[in-house]
Every structure is written in C-alpha cells, then in structure tokens.
Scaffold this active site. Structure first.
Site, PDB file in Angstrom:
ATOM      1  N   ARG A 240      -9.670  -5.115 -12.334  1.00 25.26           N
ATOM      2  CA  ARG A 240      -9.120  -3.865 -11.812  1.00 25.26           C
ATOM      3  C   ARG A 240      -8.626  -4.109 -10.408  1.00 25.26           C
ATOM      4  O   ARG A 240      -9.186  -4.946  -9.684  1.00 25.26           O
ATOM      5  CB  ARG A 240     -10.211  -2.778 -11.731  1.00 25.26           C
ATOM      6  CG  ARG A 240     -10.410  -1.961 -12.992  1.00 25.26           C
ATOM      7  CD  ARG A 240      -9.205  -1.072 -13.307  1.00 25.26           C
ATOM      8  NE  ARG A 240      -9.399  -0.282 -14.505  1.00 25.26           N
ATOM      9  CZ  ARG A 240      -9.119  -0.663 -15.749  1.00 25.26           C
ATOM     10  NH1 ARG A 240      -8.623  -1.866 -15.982  1.00 25.26           N
ATOM     11  NH2 ARG A 240      -9.327   0.143 -16.783  1.00 25.26           N
ATOM     12  N   GLU A 269      -1.979   0.241  -7.736  1.00 27.13           N
ATOM     13  CA  GLU A 269      -0.879   0.029  -8.692  1.00 27.13           C
ATOM     14  C   GLU A 269      -0.374   1.374  -9.231  1.00 27.13           C
ATOM     15  O   GLU A 269      -1.130   2.321  -9.291  1.00 27.13           O
ATOM     16  CB  GLU A 269      -1.349  -0.881  -9.845  1.00 27.13           C
ATOM     17  CG  GLU A 269      -2.458  -0.303 -10.691  1.00 27.13           C
ATOM     18  CD  GLU A 269      -2.967  -1.279 -11.761  1.00 27.13           C
ATOM     19  OE1 GLU A 269      -3.303  -2.431 -11.432  1.00 27.13           O
ATOM     20  OE2 GLU A 269      -3.043  -0.845 -12.926  1.00 27.13           O
ATOM     21  N   HIS A 287      -0.167  -5.216 -15.266  1.00 28.34           N
ATOM     22  CA  HIS A 287      -1.330  -4.662 -15.997  1.00 28.34           C
ATOM     23  C   HIS A 287      -1.066  -4.644 -17.515  1.00 28.34           C
ATOM     24  O   HIS A 287      -1.060  -3.570 -18.137  1.00 28.34           O
ATOM     25  CB  HIS A 287      -1.678  -3.263 -15.472  1.00 28.34           C
ATOM     26  CG  HIS A 287      -3.111  -2.873 -15.766  1.00 28.34           C
ATOM     27  ND1 HIS A 287      -3.847  -2.054 -14.964  1.00 28.34           N
ATOM     28  CD2 HIS A 287      -3.939  -3.207 -16.799  1.00 28.34           C
ATOM     29  CE1 HIS A 287      -5.062  -1.877 -15.480  1.00 28.34           C
ATOM     30  NE2 HIS A 287      -5.138  -2.575 -16.607  1.00 28.34           N
ATOM     31  N   ILE A 288      -0.873  -5.833 -18.073  1.00 28.76           N
ATOM     32  CA  ILE A 288      -0.507  -5.925 -19.493  1.00 28.76           C
ATOM     33  C   ILE A 288      -1.502  -6.750 -20.309  1.00 28.76           C
ATOM     34  O   ILE A 288      -1.181  -7.191 -21.413  1.00 28.76           O
ATOM     35  CB  ILE A 288       0.913  -6.525 -19.672  1.00 28.76           C
ATOM     36  CG1 ILE A 288       1.031  -7.887 -18.957  1.00 28.76           C
ATOM     37  CG2 ILE A 288       1.981  -5.555 -19.189  1.00 28.76           C
ATOM     38  CD1 ILE A 288       2.274  -8.686 -19.361  1.00 28.76           C
TER      39      ILE A 288
HETATM   40  C1  GLV Z   1      -7.195  -1.923 -19.406  1.00 29.80           C
HETATM   41  O1  GLV Z   1      -7.150  -2.244 -18.265  1.00 29.80           O
HETATM   42  C2  GLV Z   1      -8.325  -1.276 -19.989  1.00 29.80           C
HETATM   43  O2  GLV Z   1      -9.279  -0.937 -19.274  1.00 29.80           O
HETATM   44  O3  GLV Z   1      -8.300  -1.063 -21.204  1.00 29.80           O
END
Ligand code: GLV
Length: 328
Positions: A240, A269, A287-288
C-alpha cells in the site's frame, strides 16, 4: 418483498451488474464519475448496502450520514479505506475479497522484482528513444535474481506466494519478517526463515513489501531503513502507499543508496511523488498487481456474493467484523 437497494460505487464488469440486479435494486456508477465524500453520502441515501473499491472511503462521517447502510463489500483484499472500528460501532458489516487474488498478485510481485532487478523499464525507454546504437559490456547490467537473498516483509498469503516462487523457481534464499512467525510446516513449504526486520533489511538482495497498511505500518520503510539496505539492493512495494516514505525513497534512488525500486502503490495515489517520476532506477505501475481479467472478475463476484449472502441468510463469505452479524 422488495429487493434491498445497493450502490455500486465504481464502474465494474457489466455482467456483474446484471448478476447483482437479480438480487438487488442497483444504482451503479457505470460512468465511473469520481465522487466527493458528500456526493458519495448523497448516493448512499436510501441504500441498504454498498459495493466499494479501495478508493471509496467509509468513515464515521459517512456512516453517521447514512443510517440505513448495513454492509459495505470491498472489491479488494486490503481495506484501509474502511474505518473498521467506526463500522463496527455503527453496526455496519464490512467484507473484503481475499484469496481469489493471491496467486495473481504474487505473480505480479515477482514480475516487478524481475523488472526492477533487470532494469526492464529503463532499458525499454532507452531503446524507444532511439538511443541503442551499439553493444556495450555493462549496458543496463542489473542484479541477479536467481540464487540471491529475497527478504519479504509481511508474510500473509501473498507473501507466501512470492516466497514459494523465489525459493522453488529461482533457488533464492528466502527470509521474512512478520508480526507473527509462521508455523514450522508453513516455513518449510515456503522454504523461508524468520529474521528481524533489521537483519532482513541488512542482508536481503531484494526486499518485497506485502504488509497491510495501518497507522502502525505507516512509513515502515523510511530514510533510516533505506540506509540499512545494501547499495546493490532493490525494493519492491506491492502493499500500500504510505508503507514507504516515497520522498525518502526518491532521494535514496537518486543518490544510488539502493540500486533500484519497483512500485505499484504510492502515497496519495493516483498522484505520484514528482521526484519518483524523474529518477530512472524505478519501475512504476499504477496499482495493477491483481489486474488480470479472471482475477478481477473473481474479486467482483466475491464482493457481490458477500452482499447476496448477507442479505439472504446473514451469511457473508468473508466478513471483517463478524461480531456485527450477531446483532442482526
Ligand atoms: C489491492 O490492492 C487489493 O487490496 O485488493
């Protein structure tokens, strides 16, 4: 009997809307408008439940303004967008979407590690810019992944998946640090040994962060932790934003105090610290880590099934504050 009313706060797969409509009266944000907190509150009026994603903040203010809300089902394993204590106090159930994304996310963590260590992005930009005119002995020479020491901070399901890939696939020595130590059988399965955070930072060639965000994990990696790492080491964050002090990391990268970083998550972000955008030795992705079509579908289905299970039989699949169920 009338169907419960739910809000789907972000655009999702159209087939998931159809699926939800079999059970609920659905208002969906299929235009993917970005809502302020007051707009979210307005949309939640009269709703019994919400299908949320990691960017939809549910806090005491939202809960106080939406007294009819009974459940928020997150299409994410992480749930730092929820104020869980406030939800429990308000009697609102929270659910997340664990397990279905574990292997996909571990694949991505490993991909980012490889791209970072072997300087894939940096060399591609060089090639695309037309700068590749000759061979040279040290052109984009990076660091080895196979046989090196992998340090994993946060050894939940995804951390274990990365450990197994490193140990079994790449012959890496795996060390990990976690709030609680794994049992011996799980350590053996992952071929991983426990280390203090400091020992891990000082000895790992590649450090991967997979711990959940909480105020306690804020800036787990800051200037002093970066200073402990080897100058040849790489750092990968798929956990995170906020777990790494991004400003301090940009300085460490620019001054080559560590070799490189791979980041899928950022403080604040979708904004990215401007200094990270100007250092070459960092791989940046938006964030993928869980983004494959089957996995995102499975995450959406699990969030939907949590809503269905809750409203049908008071039996959500993956509740985060199950104490709330006893009061229903
Ligand atoms: C993605 O970051 C999630 O927490 O599923």
């Amino acid at each position: 009997m009338s169907k419960p009313k739910i809000l789907v706060a972000r655009e999702i797969f159209p087939e998931m809307i159809t699926y939800l409509e079999r059970h609920f009266e659905v208002e969906a944000n299929q235009q993917d408008e970005s809502w302020s907190k007051s707009q979210l509150i307005e949309k939640l009026q009269g709703k019994d439940g919400a299908f949320t994603t990691g960017g939809d903040r549910i806090d005491a203010e939202v809960l106080a303004a939406c007294p009819g809300l009974k459940i928020c089902a997150n299409m994410a394993v992480g749930y730092n967008n929820f104020d869980l204590d406030a939800m429990t106090a308000a009697g609102v159930l929270a659910t997340n979407a664990p397990d279905v994304l574990t292997e996909t996310t571990a694949d991505f963590g490993f991909a980012l590690l490889m791209a970072t260590a072997r300087r894939i992005s940096e060399s591609e930009h060089f090639l695309r810019a037309g700068k590749w005119t000759k061979w040279s002995f040290d052109m984009f020479a990076g660091s080895d992944v196979h046989g090196s020491t992998l340090g994993i901070l946060g050894m939940g399901r995804i951390g274990q998946g990365i450990a197994k890939r490193g140990a079994h696939g790449f012959g890496m020595k795996v060390i990990y640090h976690n709030r609680s130590r794994l049992d011996a059988a799980l350590e053996a399965e992952c071929k991983a040994s426990y280390a203090s955070k400091e020992e891990l930072l000082r000895t790992a060639d590649h450090v991967v962060l997979v711990l959940p965000y909480s105020p306690a994990s804020h800036h787990t990696i800051g200037a002093s932790e970066l200073a402990m790492m080897k100058p040849t080491a790489t750092l990968v964050n798929i956990a995170r934003g906020g777990i790494v002090d991004d400003a301090a990391l940009a300085v460490a990268l620019r001054e080559k105090r560590i070799a490189a970083a791979g980041l899928d998550v950022f403080e604040g972000e979708p904004k990215v610290h401007p200094d990270l955008l100007t250092v070459p030795n960092v791989v940046l992705t938006p964030h993928i880590a869980s983004a494959t079509v089957p996995t995102r579908l499975a995450m959406a289905k699990l969030a939907a099934d949590n809503l269905i299970g809750f409203f049908k039989e008071n039996k959500p699949l993956t509740p985060l504050n199950p104490a709330v169920l006893a009061t229903k």
